[in-house]
Scaffold this active site. Structure first.
Site, PDB file in Angstrom:
ATOM      1  N   ASN A 156       0.834  -1.213   0.000  1.00  0.00           N
ATOM      2  CA  ASN A 156       0.000   0.000   0.000  1.00  0.00           C
ATOM      3  C   ASN A 156       0.868   1.263   0.000  1.00  0.00           C
ATOM      4  O   ASN A 156       0.390   2.357   0.258  1.00  0.00           O
ATOM      5  CB  ASN A 156      -0.962  -0.004   1.206  1.00  0.00           C
ATOM      6  CG  ASN A 156      -0.211  -0.124   2.527  1.00  0.00           C
ATOM      7  OD1 ASN A 156       1.014  -0.072   2.566  1.00  0.00           O
ATOM      8  ND2 ASN A 156      -0.952  -0.269   3.613  1.00  0.00           N
ATOM      9  N   GLU A 199       1.760   3.875   7.505  1.00  0.00           N
ATOM     10  CA  GLU A 199       0.647   3.447   6.673  1.00  0.00           C
ATOM     11  C   GLU A 199      -0.003   4.653   5.978  1.00  0.00           C
ATOM     12  O   GLU A 199       0.172   5.784   6.429  1.00  0.00           O
ATOM     13  CB  GLU A 199      -0.410   2.758   7.554  1.00  0.00           C
ATOM     14  CG  GLU A 199       0.074   1.495   8.249  1.00  0.00           C
ATOM     15  CD  GLU A 199       0.044   0.261   7.339  1.00  0.00           C
ATOM     16  OE1 GLU A 199       0.285   0.398   6.126  1.00  0.00           O
ATOM     17  OE2 GLU A 199      -0.205  -0.827   7.871  1.00  0.00           O
TER      18      GLU A 199
END
Ligand code: GLP
Length: 249
Positions: A136, A143
């Site tokens: 991702n 993140e």
């Protein structure tokens, strides 16, 4: 940004090890920022080989790892402490006291994060930061988010990261839900960054990281703003780039 295309994983690992070796030879007491995950394992193997051949000396090198799972003890074979010792440290002449990894067993997140930033500051910053890339776009455990995180912080791992990393654990339920990670600011403050990427499954995200907009939704895209980034990727990871894009880099 400099981009090197390697034929395959082994060639990528060799090039990356050569790059790191050059840093250690030029500055024997350098600070290396190190990464975990499957991507750097081949690079670490090559570094061990160079050490065994007498071509590298790690006696003055200091290291700071990117991240650690919260709640895993050092002797847990899934901890990044265990990973670094098994895949690199115990095979070379680095001094244990010169290696730094966030302490996953520290329950007080604020204390651990502030303490780790202080460690990096006292080392004089990172000379060369090695990075892998999450599917991702995460680097370390930064993140996708609404803003770029600054210093070391605690993160809730995304489902996709838990899913990707479950292959190392008995089951997805065993993957810790939180981790300590250097922040984006810490990573961006490294004097040099080396991003290594391998495999067709990373092709789409690598293209976004390098050619897409800089956005906290793709954390590694911030590397476009760093003035000394080298990307070493294999052909499969570069398969979404057009010839023209490759020539422009
Ligand atoms: C983990 C690590 C990252 C690493 C990423 C990719 O989440 N925290 O530092 O870059 O996984 O791992 P792999 O190289 O196994 O694809």
């Amino acid at each position: 940004m400099k981009l090197y295309c390697a034929e395959d994983y082994d060639a990528m690992s060799r090039k990356a090890a050569n790059f790191i070796s050059a840093q250690v030879i030029m500055k024997p007491d350098c600070v290396l920022g190190l990464a975990t995950g499957s991507t750097p394992i081949g690079t670490y193997k090559q570094l061990i080989e160079k050490f065994n051949n007498g071509d590298l000396d790690f006696s003055q090198v200091k290291t700071a790892n990117l991240d650690e799972y919260k709640g895993l003890t050092k002797d847990n074979d899934q901890s990044y402490y265990y990973f670094m010792h098994t895949n690199l440290f115990k095979h070379i002449n680095i001094k244990e006291e010169n290696t730094n990894i966030p302490n996953g067993m520290e329950p007080d997140a604020e204390k651990e994060c502030k303490g780790y930033d202080k460690v990096i500051e006292e080392l004089g910053g990172v000379d060369l930061q090695l990075l892998g890339l999450g599917h991702n776009g995460h680097i370390g455990f930064n993140e996708p988010d609404d803003s770029f995180a600054k210093g070391t912080h605690i993160v809730d791992l995304q489902e996709s990261t838990i899913e990707a990393n479950k292959r190392f654990f008995a089951s997805a339920d065993d993957v810790p839900r939180q981790a300590y990670t250097m922040g984006i600011k810490t990573i961006m403050m490294a004097r040099k960054v080396l991003l290594i990427v391998s495999g067709a499954d990373k092709a789409e995200i690598l293209h976004k990281v390098i050619c897409g907009p800089v956005t906290p939704q793709v954390p590694a895209s911030i590397l476009q703003m760093h003035n000394d980034v080298t990307v070493i990727a294999d052909k499969a990871a570069l398969s979404k780039f057009t010839q023209q894009e490759l020539e422009q880099l």
